[in-house]
Design a protein around this motif. Structure first.
Motif, PDB file in Angstrom:
ATOM      1  N   THR A 139     -15.101  21.875  38.613  1.00  0.00           N
ATOM      2  CA  THR A 139     -14.852  21.793  39.691  1.00  0.00           C
ATOM      3  C   THR A 139     -14.438  23.313  39.763  1.00  0.00           C
ATOM      4  O   THR A 139     -14.346  24.507  41.296  1.00  0.00           O
ATOM      5  N   LEU A 168     -11.592  10.458  41.682  1.00  0.00           N
ATOM      6  CA  LEU A 168     -13.283   9.441  42.065  1.00  0.00           C
ATOM      7  C   LEU A 168     -13.157   7.956  41.258  1.00  0.00           C
ATOM      8  O   LEU A 168     -13.222   6.914  41.258  1.00  0.00           O
ATOM      9  N   THR A 197     -11.375  13.875  38.876  1.00  0.00           N
ATOM     10  CA  THR A 197     -10.202  14.399  40.581  1.00  0.00           C
ATOM     11  C   THR A 197     -11.363  14.102  41.823  1.00  0.00           C
ATOM     12  O   THR A 197     -12.793  15.095  41.704  1.00  0.00           O
ATOM     13  N   SER A 198     -12.039  14.140  43.186  1.00  0.00           N
ATOM     14  CA  SER A 198     -11.894  14.183  43.870  1.00  0.00           C
ATOM     15  C   SER A 198     -12.051  15.913  44.335  1.00  0.00           C
ATOM     16  O   SER A 198     -12.728  15.883  46.042  1.00  0.00           O
ATOM     17  N   ILE A 200     -15.335  17.131  45.543  1.00  0.00           N
ATOM     18  CA  ILE A 200     -16.186  17.310  46.880  1.00  0.00           C
ATOM     19  C   ILE A 200     -15.775  18.475  47.480  1.00  0.00           C
ATOM     20  O   ILE A 200     -16.390  19.186  48.092  1.00  0.00           O
ATOM     21  N   GLY A 228      -5.468  17.745  41.144  1.00  0.00           N
ATOM     22  CA  GLY A 228      -6.419  16.955  40.678  1.00  0.00           C
ATOM     23  C   GLY A 228      -6.239  16.602  39.368  1.00  0.00           C
ATOM     24  O   GLY A 228      -6.603  15.671  38.809  1.00  0.00           O
TER      25      GLY A 228
END
Lengths: 346, 360
Positions: free
Chosen positions: A59, A181, A190-191, A194, A258
């Motif tokens: 991420t 998630l 973690t989201s 996205i 996150g």
């Protein structure tokens, strides 16, 4: 071969060659490369936990890769993603600690925005200096990195420091934590991923579908021609740096929201610099960068498992270096190839 | 019957030992820091060999690795080591998920109000080790200036400094020698270059002895001391250094940290302020193996072999015997609690050198 095909073939072939060369090193240290690579693969994709770790690691890399890649497209070499990431994380945290009263619907996006503004503002300093005085952004961003690093280690030990042991800030408010998630044991996927993918798509649209994006690319290709064409160079330099910094700042903020849920002095861990190699492997294309970051993330996560097979984690740094070398070298080769053709035509 | 029982027990022990596994997860400093990662590993390995257990190490790249690495270790091992204060949060998060695995935290203080029965944390009275460094440095300086190079100013590093300052203060009060202390931090534990730069800067400001409480950064500081010393003496041989020092009574020295680092530059590393890291690593494994494991926080000081000074194998010839004798006496006073070395900034400020008369 068309250039689009090249963009796919080059990194994939590079990875294969890199793994082959590294297997020689593994043999030299007396281990079995097949065992090592099986462990590498299992460590990256073998379990839910492994996949979650890959995504967590990738991420921030997507975002710093985008930051550097976007800068490259606008003709700027932003080495300062590291510092911008730290500033984004630090100021984002300062905000997130104090908004416990705010419902998550507002608190989460607002914290991201604050982190992005912090990163953007910090990067804009270098952009402004370049536009006004011609100071090269490589030099100024490196200097700004040091300022961010030492400022953050001061902030985390004195004004924002809590508890014993690690220098760290207090936990951020619950309403600003990104909802996970999936949760695998103590690991929360973690989201943030996205958000990172959305950011890549947004950058793609800006670069390819908007006038501003065209101007920025124009500034990157040939500033003089762009200026002649009526594009305001200095304005675009500051803007390009700011967008690049906003992405890096977002990377830092998402790490806080996150993963760590607090600001730590050594939070960035060189991810800003990793952004440079990721942008290179991803050929500065937003979608390519997502895959480059996932590649890097899986190599690193897998390398932890590889240690069980008796192969030190540093092997993966060799793999990484060879990939980068090949991707960069390929560009040299291609440039030469194109030049030769031109010479023949003339 | 008895023989059979013993045999069964032996077989069971062997089978159990085969299954017994120790995994140590390093912090980002990693193995090869010649400091607490190496120290813990040495102790854990020693214990593992004794009981015939398997031992492995996983190194971490970055903060985000701690949780996955500890989880992976906990899935496979009976005893998991988490090394370094930076892993505090991760250790307690993971340990909660694996109540049947033993966890040993080295240099980790449990977060407020958190104790788990399967987690034991060892910390050390660094201030007591720092005291030796300060006392010896103050005794040996020829310029009247000594330096402190810390890593990130976290509590263990700061405790080294408190001890260092108090040690110097005690010496300067007892012997009426003016000693000034320079302080600096590298804000890092990994990059030897930063330690080297800061050490050279302190030499340039007039210090001749620098105490390096900065993990692997300190290795660079030792290198700096060696370079300066070699430039001064014209040789890196121990004999030449001792000769030069006895003739001229000056030189450039470093003081090592955490483990005995004297060997890294014989004659140049004056002494090392040591922590009982390897014994913590050793006892952690043994306790889990013997079933005497007890969760909580254990603070190890001079009394428990958790803090001390290296045997000064190479430099004993340079350090006056009287200083060694004085240290022996002061050690006894600290053990008996007659001198309390401050472990916080406030206590350091309030510290008054007690009147000490040596019995010799």
């Amino acid at each position: 071969m068309s250039s689009k095909l090249w963009a796919f073939v080059v990194p994939i072939v590079s990875v294969i060659i890199a793994l082959l060369i590294s297997s020689i090193v593994i043999v030299l240290i007396g281990q079995n490369p097949i065992v090592a690579y099986t462990a590498l693969f299992r460590g990256a994709f073998g379990s839910k936990l492994a996949i979650a770790s890959v995504v967590i690691k990738s991420t921030p890399l997507i975002l710093t890769g985008l930051a550097v890649g976007f800068g490259f497209r606008a003709g700027l070499f932003n080495i300062g993603a590291e510092g911008q990431m730290v500033m984004g994380a630090m100021i984002g945290t300062a905000f997130a600690i104090n908004v416990a009263w705010m419902p998550a619907v507002f608190a989460i996006p607002l914290t991201m925005v604050v982190g992005m503004i912090a990163g953007a503002g910090y990067a804009a300093i270098a952009g402004f200096l370049k536009a006004k005085t011609g100071a090269h952004e490589v030099v100024t961003t490196i200097m700004l990195n040091w300022i961010a690093e030492y400022l953050s280690s001061y902030v985390v030990t004195v004004p924002m420091g809590v508890g014993f042991g690690t220098p760290k800030s207090p936990e951020i408010a619950n309403s600003t934590k990104l909802p996970p998630l999936i949760t695998v044991q103590a690991t929360e996927l973690t989201s943030g991923i996205i958000v990172a993918i959305i950011a890549a798509i947004v950058i793609y649209i800006i670069l390819e579908k908007t006038t501003k994006g065209y101007e920025l690319k124009g500034t990157g290709f040939n500033p003089y021609a762009a200026e002649y064409g009526g594009i305001k160079i200095s304005q675009n330099i500051v803007l390009a740096m700011a967008i690049s910094g906003a992405l890096a700042g977002l990377a830092g903020t998402l790490e806080v929201m996150g993963v760590h849920h607090r600001f730590l002095g050594t939070l960035s861990g060189g991810k800003g610099f990793d952004g440079i190699s990721i942008a290179l492997i991803g050929q500065n294309h937003p979608i390519g960068i997502i895959f480059a970051a996932l590649l890097m993330g899986s190599l690193r996560t897998g390398s932890n498992e590889m240690q069980f097979a008796g192969v030190p984690k540093h092997i993966i740094l060799i793999v990484q270096a060879i990939i980068i070398f090949l991707v960069a070298a390929d560009r040299i080769v291609r440039t030469m190839f194109i030049r030769k053709k031109k010479v023949k035509v003339s | 019957m008895r023989k059979v029982l013993v045999a069964i027990l032996l077989v069971a022990a062997v089978v159990f030992a085969l299954g017994f596994k120790v995994i140590m997860v390093t912090d980002v400093g990693g193995l090869g820091d010649k400091s607490f990662n190496d120290g813990t590993w040495e102790g854990a390995l020693r214990a593992a060999k004794e009981i015939g257990a398997e031992a492995q190490v996983i190194q971490s790249y970055e903060q985000a690795d701690y949780i996955p690495n500890l989880t992976k270790a906990a899935q496979q091992a009976d005893v998991v080591f988490a090394v370094g204060f930076m892993m505090t949060d991760a250790l307690f998060k993971v340990a909660k998920q694996f109540p049947n695995t033993y966890f040993v935290g080295i240099d980790i203080t449990p977060p407020e109000g958190q104790t788990l029965p399967n987690v034991v944390c060892y910390i050390f009275k660094e201030e007591q080790a720092g005291f030796y460094a300060g006392y010896i440095a103050a005794a040996m300086t020829s310029t009247g200036k000594i330096g402190f190079v810390g890593g990130i100013p976290i509590p263990p590093v700061e405790r080294f400094r408190y001890g260092f300052e108090v040690g110097a203060r005690i010496y300067s009060t007892l012997h009426k020698k003016k000693v000034e202390i320079l302080r600096g931090y590298t804000n890092d534990f990994e990059d030897p270059k930063k330690g080297k730069d800061l050490t050279l800067a302190q030499y340039a400001q007039g210090a001749d002895i620098v105490f390096l409480a900065a993990g692997a950064c300190g290795n660079g500081g030792i290198e700096a001391a060696k370079e300066k010393m070699v430039a001064l003496v014209g040789s890196d041989k121990l004999v030449d250094i001792i000769d030069y020092y006895t003739k001229n009574k000056k030189g450039y020295f470093a003081i090592g940290v955490d483990v005995d680092q004297d060997y890294m530059a014989p004659g140049v590393v004056l002494c090392s302020a040591t922590k009982g890291i390897s014994s913590a690593g050793y006892y952690g494994v043994k306790a889990a193996w013997e079933g005497t494991f007890e969760g909580g926080l254990k603070i190890l000081g001079i009394k428990e072999d958790g803090a001390g000074v290296s045997p000064m194998k190479y430099t004993k010839g340079m350090i006056p015997n009287i200083v060694i004798a004085e240290l022996e006496y002061l050690t006894k006073l600290i053990k008996d609690g007659k001198i309390v070395i401050p472990d916080t900034e406030d206590k350091l400020k309030a510290f008054q050198v007690p009147s000490i008369t040596f019995p010799f």
